[in-house]
Design a protein around this motif. Structure first.
Motif, PDB file in Angstrom:
ATOM      1  N   UNK A   2      70.697 -12.267  32.850  1.00  0.00           N
ATOM      2  CA  UNK A   2      71.005 -12.209  34.272  1.00  0.00           C
ATOM      3  C   UNK A   2      70.253 -13.290  35.040  1.00  0.00           C
ATOM      4  N   UNK A   3      70.905 -13.820  36.063  1.00  0.00           N
ATOM      5  CA  UNK A   3      70.222 -14.741  36.974  1.00  0.00           C
ATOM      6  C   UNK A   3      69.399 -13.920  37.959  1.00  0.00           C
ATOM      7  N   UNK A   4      68.107 -14.161  38.094  1.00  0.00           N
ATOM      8  CA  UNK A   4      67.292 -13.382  39.035  1.00  0.00           C
ATOM      9  C   UNK A   4      67.815 -13.479  40.463  1.00  0.00           C
ATOM     10  N   UNK A  20      64.106 -10.273  42.022  1.00  0.00           N
ATOM     11  CA  UNK A  20      64.460  -9.141  41.166  1.00  0.00           C
ATOM     12  C   UNK A  20      65.159  -9.642  39.907  1.00  0.00           C
ATOM     13  N   UNK A  21      64.928  -8.965  38.771  1.00  0.00           N
ATOM     14  CA  UNK A  21      65.599  -9.375  37.534  1.00  0.00           C
ATOM     15  C   UNK A  21      67.121  -9.261  37.618  1.00  0.00           C
ATOM     16  N   UNK A  27      62.218  -3.423  39.398  1.00  0.00           N
ATOM     17  CA  UNK A  27      60.875  -3.903  39.062  1.00  0.00           C
ATOM     18  C   UNK A  27      60.814  -5.398  39.362  1.00  0.00           C
ATOM     19  N   UNK A  28      60.254  -5.725  40.514  1.00  0.00           N
ATOM     20  CA  UNK A  28      60.274  -7.118  40.975  1.00  0.00           C
ATOM     21  C   UNK A  28      59.484  -8.031  40.036  1.00  0.00           C
ATOM     22  N   UNK A  29      60.027  -9.216  39.800  1.00  0.00           N
ATOM     23  CA  UNK A  29      59.302 -10.253  39.058  1.00  0.00           C
ATOM     24  C   UNK A  29      58.115 -10.737  39.889  1.00  0.00           C
ATOM     25  N   UNK A  30      58.334 -10.846  41.192  1.00  0.00           N
ATOM     26  CA  UNK A  30      57.300 -11.348  42.096  1.00  0.00           C
ATOM     27  C   UNK A  30      57.617 -10.925  43.517  1.00  0.00           C
ATOM     28  N   UNK A  31      56.582 -10.579  44.269  1.00  0.00           N
ATOM     29  CA  UNK A  31      56.714 -10.309  45.706  1.00  0.00           C
ATOM     30  C   UNK A  31      55.587 -11.011  46.432  1.00  0.00           C
ATOM     31  N   UNK A  32      55.913 -11.618  47.573  1.00  0.00           N
ATOM     32  CA  UNK A  32      54.904 -12.315  48.375  1.00  0.00           C
ATOM     33  C   UNK A  32      55.238 -12.158  49.854  1.00  0.00           C
ATOM     34  N   UNK A  33      54.203 -12.328  50.685  1.00  0.00           N
ATOM     35  CA  UNK A  33      54.379 -12.242  52.137  1.00  0.00           C
ATOM     36  C   UNK A  33      53.669 -13.385  52.840  1.00  0.00           C
ATOM     37  N   UNK A  34      54.223 -13.781  53.968  1.00  0.00           N
ATOM     38  CA  UNK A  34      53.519 -14.643  54.917  1.00  0.00           C
ATOM     39  C   UNK A  34      53.709 -14.038  56.307  1.00  0.00           C
ATOM     40  N   UNK A  35      52.884 -14.428  57.251  1.00  0.00           N
ATOM     41  CA  UNK A  35      53.037 -13.967  58.630  1.00  0.00           C
ATOM     42  C   UNK A  35      54.206 -14.696  59.293  1.00  0.00           C
ATOM     43  N   UNK A 293      63.555  -5.911  51.618  1.00  0.00           N
ATOM     44  CA  UNK A 293      63.558  -7.120  50.795  1.00  0.00           C
ATOM     45  C   UNK A 293      64.444  -6.941  49.561  1.00  0.00           C
ATOM     46  N   UNK A 294      64.501  -5.719  49.007  1.00  0.00           N
ATOM     47  CA  UNK A 294      65.389  -5.472  47.873  1.00  0.00           C
ATOM     48  C   UNK A 294      66.866  -5.567  48.309  1.00  0.00           C
ATOM     49  N   UNK A 295      67.154  -5.071  49.512  1.00  0.00           N
ATOM     50  CA  UNK A 295      68.508  -5.181  50.039  1.00  0.00           C
ATOM     51  C   UNK A 295      68.900  -6.622  50.279  1.00  0.00           C
ATOM     52  N   UNK A 296      67.949  -7.436  50.731  1.00  0.00           N
ATOM     53  CA  UNK A 296      68.213  -8.866  50.918  1.00  0.00           C
ATOM     54  C   UNK A 296      68.575  -9.510  49.575  1.00  0.00           C
TER      55      UNK A 296
END
Length: 301
Positions: A2-4, A20-21, A27-35, A293-296
Motif C-alpha cells: 500500500x502507498x502510505x 498512515x500505512x 497505527x501511524x508511521x509518524x505523527x508530528x505537530x507545529x504551532x 488528522x486520520x480523517x485528513x
C-alpha cells in the motif's frame, strides 16, 4: 504494498501531520505537530505547513504522492476559496490552489467535521461495530457545533460545500444570536458555551460544563440545563434522522462525553422522529483527538 496516506489537520493553534500505512490501519508511521501561529497571517500559516511537510519527509524517509487536509471552514466549490472558517486568515483564500503550488503535489481538502466522520467510518467506531453502515453522520458538539456526512465511505460535500452543517439549522429562538448572523441556531443551544450561558441565565454564576454535569443531582439549575440539552438534542437530531435516515450517528466533542445524551437524549430523539421506533445507532467515537488528522489522511485513501 500500500502507498502510505498523508494527512494534515490544520487547527487554530496547531497543525498536525500523520502518515498512515493504509486506510485499514490506524497505527501511524509518524505523527508530528507545529504551532499554527495564525495571528501572523495566511502566508505564515502556509510556511508552517511547508515546515511540517518537510519534517515529515525527513523523519520518515517517505515522499507523499498526495496529501489530505482537514481544515476549519470549507472550500467553496464555485469560487475555490475558503469560507466559514473561524481561523479567519483562511477566509477568501484559494487554499487548495496555493497548497498545490507550494507542495507540488495534488491535495484534497475537507472541513474538520467531515474528516471526523470519515475517520470514524474507516478507522474508528463505525468500522469496529457497524461495518455494513452505508450512511454515517458525524456530529461535533464542543465549543461549536458541526456535522459531516459520509455516504458509501466518501464525504458528501454538497452543491455549496455545506452538506452536514447541522450546527446552523434553526433550533430555538431562546438560543439567541449566532456569530453567523442568524438567531437560534443549533450551535447557540447545544454547544458547551451555550449550555454554560443557559446555566448562568438561571443562577448568575459562571461555571464549567463539567461542574454542571457533576452537580445535576443536587443543583436544580444544573438539572434544568441538562434536561434542556436532552430535549433539544433529540429535537435537533430528528431533523437529520428524518431527512437523511443515517445508519449511524457518531457524537464527538466535549458535550458528546455527557453519558445521558445516549439515554435520555436518545429517548428525546425517538419522540421527535417521523417513525414509530428508533433504530439508528448513536455512538461515541473511538479515535479521540486522532480523528481529525486520520480523517485528513483518509481523504487520499
Amino acid at each position: 504494498m500500500n502507498t502510505p496516506l498523508w494527512g494534515i489537520d490544520l487547527g487554530g493553534t496547531k497543525i498536525e501531520g500523520a502518515i498512515l500505512p493504509s486506510l485499514n490501519d490506524a497505527e501511524a508511521i509518524l505523527r508530528m505537530r507545529v504551532n499554527t501561529e495564525g495571528s501572523k497571517g495566511y502566508q505564515h500559516i502556509l510556511s508552517q505547513i511547508q515546515t511540517l511537510v518537510n519534517r515529515l519527509k525527513q523523519e520518515s524517509g517517505l515522499q507523499p504522492q498526495r496529501i489530505g487536509f482537514g481544515t476549519p471552514g470549507v472550500l467553496d466549490p464555485v469560487t475555490h476559496t475558503m469560507k466559514n472558517s473561524n481561523s479567519t486568515a483562511l477566509n477568501g483564500m484559494p487554499l487548495k490552489k496555493d497548497l498545490e503550488a507550494m507542495l507540488q503535489i495534488p491535495v484534497e481538502i475537507a472541513n474538520d467535521a467531515n474528516c471526523f466522520a470519515l475517520a470514524e467510518t474507516h478507522l474508528g467506531v463505525v468500522n469496529e461495530k457497524y461495518p455494513a453502515a452505508r450512511m454515517v453522520f458525524g456530529v461535533i458538539m464542543g465549543t461549536g457545533v458541526g456535522g459531516g456526512l459520509v455516504i458509501d465511505g466518501k464525504i458528501w460535500n454538497g452543491l455549496h460545500g455545506i452538506a452536514g452543517e447541522w450546527g446552523h439549522n434553526f433550533l430555538d429562538e431562546s438560543g439567541g444570536p449566532c456569530y453567523c448572523g442568524k438567531t437560534g441556531c443549533v450551535e447557540t443551544v447545544l454547544s458547551g458555551p451555550a449550555l454554560q450561558r443557559y446555566y448562568k441565565s438561571i443562577t448568575g454564576n459562571d461555571v464549567s460544563l463539567k461542574t454542571i454535569v457533576q452537580q445535576q443531582g443536587t443543583d436544580e439549575a444544573a438539572a434544568a440545563t441538562i434536561k434542556r440539552l436532552h430535549h433539544f438534542f433529540g429535537k435537533a437530531l430528528s431533523v437529520i434522522t428524518n431527512m437523511l435516515d443515517p445508519d449511524v450517528i457518531v457524537i464527538g466533542g466535549g458535550v458528546g462525553n455527557i453519558d445521558s445524551i445516549y439515554t435520555e437524549g436518545y429517548e428525546s430523539l425517538r419522540q421527535h422522529i417521523f417513525n414509530n421506533r428508533l433504530d439508528v445507532a448513536i455512538v461515541k467515537p473511538s479515535l479521540g483527538d486522532s480523528a481529525g488528522v486520520f480523517g485528513a489522511a483518509a481523504l487520499v485513501g
